[in-house]
Design an enzyme around this catalytic site. Structure first.
Site, PDB file in Angstrom:
ATOM      1  N   ALA A 109       0.780  -1.239   0.000  1.00 24.32           N
ATOM      2  CA  ALA A 109       0.000   0.000   0.000  1.00 24.32           C
ATOM      3  C   ALA A 109       0.811   1.287   0.000  1.00 24.32           C
ATOM      4  O   ALA A 109       0.290   2.339  -0.351  1.00 24.32           O
ATOM      5  CB  ALA A 109      -0.949   0.002   1.195  1.00 24.32           C
ATOM      6  N   ALA A 110       2.093   1.264   0.426  1.00 23.04           N
ATOM      7  CA  ALA A 110       2.843   2.529   0.533  1.00 23.04           C
ATOM      8  C   ALA A 110       3.191   3.066  -0.853  1.00 23.04           C
ATOM      9  O   ALA A 110       3.459   2.279  -1.749  1.00 23.04           O
ATOM     10  CB  ALA A 110       4.121   2.304   1.328  1.00 23.04           C
ATOM     11  N   PRO A 111       3.175   4.383  -1.027  1.00 20.67           N
ATOM     12  CA  PRO A 111       2.934   5.429  -0.029  1.00 20.67           C
ATOM     13  C   PRO A 111       1.461   5.732   0.242  1.00 20.67           C
ATOM     14  O   PRO A 111       1.175   6.578   1.077  1.00 20.67           O
ATOM     15  CB  PRO A 111       3.631   6.650  -0.651  1.00 20.67           C
ATOM     16  N   LYS A 114      -3.296   4.084  -3.725  1.00 16.29           N
ATOM     17  CA  LYS A 114      -4.487   3.238  -3.892  1.00 16.29           C
ATOM     18  C   LYS A 114      -5.313   3.217  -2.605  1.00 16.29           C
ATOM     19  O   LYS A 114      -6.537   3.207  -2.639  1.00 16.29           O
ATOM     20  CB  LYS A 114      -4.096   1.796  -4.258  1.00 16.29           C
ATOM     21  N   ASP A 159       4.343  -9.217   6.517  1.00 20.27           N
ATOM     22  CA  ASP A 159       4.754  -9.929   5.316  1.00 20.27           C
ATOM     23  C   ASP A 159       3.506 -10.559   4.683  1.00 20.27           C
ATOM     24  O   ASP A 159       2.605 -11.002   5.401  1.00 20.27           O
ATOM     25  CB  ASP A 159       5.745 -11.028   5.727  1.00 20.27           C
ATOM     26  N   ASP A 176      -1.107  -4.313  -5.729  1.00 15.99           N
ATOM     27  CA  ASP A 176      -0.427  -3.362  -6.613  1.00 15.99           C
ATOM     28  C   ASP A 176       1.050  -3.735  -6.489  1.00 15.99           C
ATOM     29  O   ASP A 176       1.776  -3.186  -5.674  1.00 15.99           O
ATOM     30  CB  ASP A 176      -0.700  -1.939  -6.110  1.00 15.99           C
ATOM     31  N   CYS A 229       2.949  -1.468 -12.841  1.00 14.63           N
ATOM     32  CA  CYS A 229       3.214  -0.354 -13.754  1.00 14.63           C
ATOM     33  C   CYS A 229       4.286  -0.790 -14.747  1.00 14.63           C
ATOM     34  O   CYS A 229       5.257  -0.089 -14.969  1.00 14.63           O
ATOM     35  CB  CYS A 229       3.576   0.912 -12.999  1.00 14.63           C
TER      36      CYS A 229
HETATM   37  N1  SAM Z   1       0.017   0.833  -3.945  1.00  7.85           N
HETATM   38  C1  SAM Z   1       0.976   1.900  -3.753  1.00  7.85           C
HETATM   39  C2  SAM Z   1       0.326   3.232  -4.104  1.00  7.85           C
HETATM   40  O1  SAM Z   1      -0.632   3.237  -4.893  1.00  7.85           O
HETATM   41  O2  SAM Z   1       0.737   4.257  -3.549  1.00  7.85           O
HETATM   42  C3  SAM Z   1       2.227   1.668  -4.559  1.00  7.85           C
HETATM   43  C4  SAM Z   1       2.816   0.316  -4.316  1.00  7.85           C
HETATM   44  S1  SAM Z   1       4.341   0.003  -5.117  1.00  7.85           S
HETATM   45  C5  SAM Z   1       3.842  -0.283  -6.742  1.00  7.85           C
HETATM   46  C6  SAM Z   1       4.718  -1.603  -4.552  1.00  7.85           C
HETATM   47  C7  SAM Z   1       4.911  -1.745  -3.062  1.00  7.85           C
HETATM   48  O3  SAM Z   1       5.251  -3.123  -2.781  1.00  7.85           O
HETATM   49  C8  SAM Z   1       6.033  -0.921  -2.467  1.00  7.85           C
HETATM   50  O4  SAM Z   1       5.524  -0.129  -1.437  1.00  7.85           O
HETATM   51  C9  SAM Z   1       7.004  -1.952  -1.919  1.00  7.85           C
HETATM   52  O5  SAM Z   1       7.602  -1.540  -0.717  1.00  7.85           O
HETATM   53  C10 SAM Z   1       6.125  -3.158  -1.689  1.00  7.85           C
HETATM   54  N2  SAM Z   1       6.857  -4.444  -1.684  1.00  7.85           N
HETATM   55  C11 SAM Z   1       8.156  -4.661  -1.933  1.00  7.85           C
HETATM   56  N3  SAM Z   1       8.442  -5.967  -1.794  1.00  7.85           N
HETATM   57  C12 SAM Z   1       7.306  -6.576  -1.455  1.00  7.85           C
HETATM   58  C13 SAM Z   1       6.957  -7.925  -1.159  1.00  7.85           C
HETATM   59  N4  SAM Z   1       7.853  -8.901  -1.211  1.00  7.85           N
HETATM   60  N5  SAM Z   1       5.693  -8.191  -0.831  1.00  7.85           N
HETATM   61  C14 SAM Z   1       4.755  -7.219  -0.795  1.00  7.85           C
HETATM   62  N6  SAM Z   1       5.030  -5.944  -1.075  1.00  7.85           N
HETATM   63  C15 SAM Z   1       6.268  -5.610  -1.390  1.00  7.85           C
END
Ligand code: SAM
Length: 455
Positions: A109-111, A114, A159, A176, A229
């Site tokens: 979800a970060a930042p 969505k 996790d 996402d 993306c």
């Molecule tokens: N949904 C966010 C938004 O709309 O602002 C953007 C998300 S970004 C595309 C993908 C996110 O997945 C990042 O925040 C990243 O830290 C996290 N991420 C990285 N490794 C991951 C993992 N193994 N499992 C789940 N999430 C992970």
């Protein structure tokens, strides 16, 4: 802008995919990414521009303002978000009964793009679990969620594997996924520099692991919204084909207006939507909606035992602070008082007992020497009763001084806590002490940019 240099294998693949459109695709990379924002419908006053066709709240701006220097941005009046990714709105509206109470998970979800969008779409009796596995990013997520001002959300830092403890719990899961970012090349030079076939393979494997981890927590007939993306098939349709080979799923077709120029792709059972920067005003994006068509026994949650309610005396004192006191119950965690939506009390208690929780509901006050010290989150809340507190409207310079946590001079006022606002948007609290003012803006949020900087 100079000619864009693509990684060679990427260029070869895209030329084969796009044929005669390649030149336009390459040309689109000479332009800067479009600037777009999504308004917070619960707060209202913010920037305006041309409407993004697939979102009720999204607008294109003609130029990129220095968002950091716009106090309304810090008040949560809008979120700066890439236009294509606002298509999530169509995915949700067209596949989900949004007037029902839903349990929604935003897994990565970060930042908070969505998640804040989801909060504007679901109703107040629906729960959003906004999760981010990377701890530092979970803090930023929590900050952006607080600015948005909703209480029906819990921010977690777990996790994806942990979600196996919640079989059949969610009506909607948004994945996402972390990806190779091919759609962001023109915005983020690092995405192009870090691109490699090996990284695509790594991303694809990680995405499959994430899907495997969260799949059991989706309800029977629930929907999983998968997005990246990036353009390549390995991280998109091939992963979804793999999901369909291992589970009983239905891909959902969305109604998409032809003038939106979004490509619908169909590969075997997979249906997905691809966004190209030369066809529409937005960056590269992919989204697919998958309905779970297999049985999944739902977990039964235990009720009510996970939180300690605040005393009646304290809760009663807080009633005038908010507009809709009946919507909430106040819980106490040591000296912190938090408002939890009544309808979500059991769910939030349950989720906090299962996942690593960063924040939940809306922190309203801290008890210090028997006094209630207001929390920053309630100043930004859409439920705050603004009329109950003295409010001081700031000039732009004063608002920026406040957001930098500098000394603030606003003239003599009544002693005690007061809200500070800019264009009617609440920025936070001050404490008026007679001869001086305590600026209560959270230290870790303060802005460090000067008014003559841009960006
Ligand atoms: N949904 C966010 C938004 O709309 O602002 C953007 C998300 S970004 C595309 C993908 C996110 O997945 C990042 O925040 C990243 O830290 C996290 N991420 C990285 N490794 C991951 C993992 N193994 N499992 C789940 N999430 C992970």
């Amino acid at each position: 802008m100079p000619d864009y240099i693509f990684p060679l294998p990427f260029e070869t693949r895209m030329k084969a995919t796009l044929g005669g459109e390649w030149t336009d695709f390459a040309k689109a990379h000479k332009d800067a990414s479009p600037v777009s924002i999504r308004l917070n419908p619960a707060k209202g006053k913010g920037l305006n521009g041309n409407k993004i066709p697939w979102s009720d709240f999204g607008y294109y701006l003609s130029e990129r303002p220095a968002f950091t220097l716009d106090p309304t941005f810090h008040a949560g009046a809008y979120y700066v978000q890439e236009a294509s990714s606002m298509f999530l709105e169509q995915a949700l509206k067209q596949t989900t009964e949004l007037d029902k109470p839903l349990r929604v998970l935003d897994l990565s979800a970060a930042p908070g793009g969505k998640s804040t969008h989801l909060l504007s779409l679901i109703n107040q009796d629906s729960l959003l679990v906004a999760n981010e596995v990377i701890r530092s990013r979970a803090q930023i997520l929590s900050e952006n969620i607080q600015k948005w001002g909703c209480a029906n959300v819990i921010v977690t830092n777990s996790d994806p594997q942990t979600f196996q403890k919640l079989p059949g719990y969610f009506d909607v899961i948004v994945v996402d996924a972390p990806c190779s970012g091919e759609g962001l090349f023109r915005k983020d030079a690092d995405a192009a520099r870090e691109w490699s076939e090996d990284n695509i393979n790594l991303c694809s494997l990680r995405q499959r692991r994430i899907l495997t981890d969260v799949w059991p927590s989706l309800k029977e007939n629930g929907v999983l919204i998968y997005s990246t993306c990036t353009y390549n098939a390995k991280e998109n349709e091939e992963n979804l084909t793999w999901l369909a080979e291992n589970h009983t799923v239905e891909f959902v077709s969305l109604s998409v207006k032809p003038e939106w120029n979004i490509e619908e792709i169909k590969v075997g059972p997979v249906v997905g939507y691809r966004f190209y920067p030369h066809r529409l005003i937005g960056d590269g994006f992919f989204l697919s909606v998958i309905r779970k068509a297999e049985t999944e026994a739902s977990i039964r949650i235990r009720s009510g035992k996970n939180f300690s309610l605040a005393s009646k005396k304290i809760s009663d004192q807080l009633i005038p602070w908010i507009n809709d006191a009946n919507y909430f119950r106040t819980i106490r965690q040591e000296d912190l008082l938090i408002q939890i939506p009544d309808a979500l009390y059991d769910d939030m208690g349950f989720i906090s007992s299962q996942l690593h929780t960063v924040s939940k509901g809306t922190a309203i006050a801290e008890i210090k020497h028997e006094k209630l010290i207001p929390e920053h989150a309630i100043a930004l809340s859409i439920h705050l009763n603004k009329e109950y507190f003295p409010a001081i409207e700031l000039t732009s310079d004063q608002a920026l001084a406040y957001l930098r946590k500098d000394n603030l001079v606003v003239g003599e006022g009544k002693r005690g806590f007061a809200l500070v606002t800019y264009n009617g948007n609440v920025l936070g609290w001050i404490n008026q002490l007679g001869n001086r003012i305590n600026n209560l803006y959270p230290s870790s949020w303060r802005i460090r940019m000067n008014a003559n900087a841009s960006g």
